[in-house]
Design a protein around this motif. Sequence first.
Motif, short mmCIF file in Angstrom:
data_model
loop_
_atom_site.label_atom_id
_atom_site.label_comp_id
_atom_site.label_asym_id
_atom_site.label_seq_id
_atom_site.Cartn_x
_atom_site.Cartn_y
_atom_site.Cartn_z
N ALA A 225 0.92 -1.55 -0.43
CA ALA A 225 0.07 0.41 0.12
C ALA A 225 0.50 1.37 0.08
O ALA A 225 0.28 2.32 -0.53
N VAL A 226 1.78 1.27 0.48
CA VAL A 226 3.14 2.34 1.66
C VAL A 226 3.95 2.99 0.03
O VAL A 226 3.58 3.84 -1.05
N MET A 227 4.11 1.68 -1.11
CA MET A 227 4.98 1.54 -2.48
C MET A 227 3.95 2.04 -3.43
O MET A 227 4.14 2.88 -3.89
N SER A 228 2.19 1.62 -3.36
CA SER A 228 1.93 2.18 -4.81
C SER A 228 1.35 3.33 -4.32
O SER A 228 1.14 4.29 -5.54
N ALA A 229 1.21 3.56 -2.82
CA ALA A 229 0.86 5.14 -2.76
C ALA A 229 1.47 5.67 -3.53
O ALA A 229 0.94 7.01 -3.82
N THR A 230 3.27 5.94 -2.94
CA THR A 230 4.01 6.89 -3.22
C THR A 230 4.72 6.68 -5.11
O THR A 230 4.12 7.96 -5.62
N MET A 231 4.26 5.54 -4.91
CA MET A 231 4.17 5.26 -6.91
C MET A 231 3.68 6.42 -8.10
O MET A 231 3.33 6.40 -8.82
N GLY A 232 1.79 5.71 -7.33
CA GLY A 232 1.42 6.47 -7.84
C GLY A 232 1.20 8.40 -8.05
O GLY A 232 0.82 8.63 -8.63
N ALA A 233 1.41 8.81 -6.35
CA ALA A 233 1.44 9.94 -6.74
C ALA A 233 2.65 10.58 -7.54
O ALA A 233 2.44 11.43 -7.51
N PHE B 3 10.50 2.48 -13.38
CA PHE B 3 9.82 2.60 -11.97
C PHE B 3 10.29 1.49 -11.54
O PHE B 3 10.31 0.48 -10.91
N SER B 4 9.61 0.27 -12.44
CA SER B 4 9.62 -1.01 -12.75
C SER B 4 10.51 -1.45 -12.39
O SER B 4 10.95 -2.53 -12.03
N GLN B 5 11.01 -1.33 -13.77
CA GLN B 5 12.73 -1.87 -14.00
C GLN B 5 13.43 -1.40 -13.14
O GLN B 5 14.68 -2.73 -12.89
N VAL B 6 13.48 -0.63 -12.17
CA VAL B 6 14.43 -0.01 -11.78
C VAL B 6 14.35 -1.31 -10.10
O VAL B 6 15.31 -1.77 -9.52
N PHE B 7 12.87 -1.16 -10.21
CA PHE B 7 13.00 -2.40 -8.55
C PHE B 7 13.76 -3.48 -9.09
O PHE B 7 14.18 -4.38 -8.46
N PHE B 8 12.68 -4.10 -10.05
CA PHE B 8 14.17 -5.73 -10.54
C PHE B 8 15.06 -4.92 -10.99
O PHE B 8 15.68 -6.84 -10.20
N LEU B 9 15.75 -3.95 -11.28
CA LEU B 9 17.61 -4.49 -11.19
C LEU B 9 17.71 -4.38 -9.35
O LEU B 9 19.20 -4.66 -9.43
N THR B 10 16.71 -3.43 -8.73
CA THR B 10 17.28 -3.65 -6.75
C THR B 10 17.48 -4.83 -7.48
O THR B 10 18.28 -4.93 -6.21
N THR B 11 16.21 -5.85 -7.38
CA THR B 11 16.12 -6.77 -6.65
C THR B 11 17.20 -8.08 -6.73
O THR B 11 17.68 -8.95 -6.75
N LEU B 12 18.17 -7.70 -8.64
CA LEU B 12 19.20 -8.39 -8.65
C LEU B 12 20.81 -7.93 -8.01
O LEU B 12 21.18 -8.76 -8.09
#
Lengths: 322, 249
Positions: free
Chosen positions: A98-106, A123-132
């Motif tokens: 919820a926190v993540m999506s509210a922030t990303m939505g904003a 943004f999603s790719q950034v998240f993906f690369l972060t997990t790597l």
Amino acid sequence: MYVANKGLGKALALHIGVIAGFFILQFIVPPFHAAMLTRIMVLATYAIGYNILLGYTGLMSLGHAMFFATGLYAAGLSVIYYGLPPLEALPLAILLSAVMSATMGAITLRTSGVFFLIVTMIFSQVFFLTTLYFNMITGGEEGLVLTRYLKPISLGLFSVELTDSVVKYNFALIIFSIAFLFSLWLTRSPVGRVLIAIRENDERAEMLGYNIYKYKLLAFTMSGTISGMAGAAYALVFAYIGSALASILYSINPLLWTLLGGAGTTIGPIIGTGLMIYIIDFTSGITSSYLIVVGITLMLLVLAFPPGIVGAIKRRWIRWLP
Amino acid sequence: MASVGNVILETRALTKRFGGLEAIRSVDFKLERGELRAIIGPNGAGKTTFVSMISGRIRPSSGRIFFEGRDITKMKAHDRAGMGIVYTFQIINIFRNLPVYENVSLAVQRRLAGGGAGIFRVDEEELHREVDAILERIGLRDVAEQEAGSLPYGHQRLLDIGLALALNPKLLILDEPTQGLAINEIDEVMRMIRELHRERTIMLIEHNMQVVLELAKKITVMDKGTIIAEGTPEEIEGNIEVQKVYLGL
């Protein structure tokens, strides 16, 4: 006379019927299909979340994998590193989603149209690369298996193990039911009506006095939170977390499932998800180049049913479908 | 008719530039409560740009707008709609794929729930009653279930005005409401405007002079982004400046 609540009884009966159907199926179908249905219920939950944004608000995101993966990693990592029991990991994951999506939505809702598509994807790719990048913690591409960290779920007098396939099935069913009934409630609520109005004509909705940005942000947050809940369920039910589940494929999947089943219908995402997963399973058993077959099938289905399968049914026959 | 006398709307030196083009040049304008003011002028005079700044759809380049004495220059369009400035578009703008009932319902819901958290629970019974009353008033009760886009053009226009009406505006801005209508449909819309005027202030942009002369007691004439004349229909008809603009003398 027009009755505003027309079809509510029928819609509710249909939704409860679907849930009851899934419940009964576990006693009928062989184990292989029960496992398939478990998978379908978890991923359909993801599609239901995605559909709130695409189908009911008219916003197409290509970055929902980051919310699915937020739930996935929040649940998985908290189980592995902090020994959280499943029923504590789940609400934590939902909260973080919820926190993540509210922030990303904003941030992303300041754009629209194709820019929104691209910004959510980036943004999603950034998240993906972060997990790597943090593969020491996340397990990266290879991922991590939760099985030996999963504590039993205590239900008062007795407790159940999430490694048991019956428990998996019913855990998935509960998660799915929550999302499914929520989406029914939403489409009939005053908020849902405004979201549909924004999808249909946002300029007019604004001149009726609705704060479009706020409503879109609300829809984005609800959508991301349900996607995160699905991600958490995925981690707990399949006892696995990995970067592939944060990749762009997992942003495209819910889009395909929703479009195939029918965006803007509550049932559509489930039909779409179920069909796609069975088509892939069936074709991959026949040929190694199954993706070609899947692609052609998808094209034919979309040509035959431009508004999706349930969308077409709604248009032609059953107008009251929510 | 609402009490005439106090100023409900005022603009001071309102200006809008689009690149190098000055669409509206420092317009000072006053509107009194209870008026039905017609705004006329040739195409490209800036009428729609002017009212779009009042409704908040576009931001002015400079100048100020006051509504009921309050500076609303920086206020968002949706907040202005919430406080009573309601605009109907030049081109019919309704929710074409939704039933007529849903269209009106969305407008009534906004008024009942306000802009905030009230939106999560609306008194459905009250909502239904009010939607029904509006439908009755615009004469579309029998087609409540139809998709709005399937209605005849004139009915769509009535629905469009009905949406504005459902918000119970203090100031209603109608942008060419009779455009594209047949003669009998124009009569219907005029009857409606007259009825609306009993309770509220109206700004009417209109090309059809017959409609203007029949409805408005005061007319503002715009040309090239400025107000060139203002007065009663008789004064306007006798105004040399206006004749020049209209007849190209």
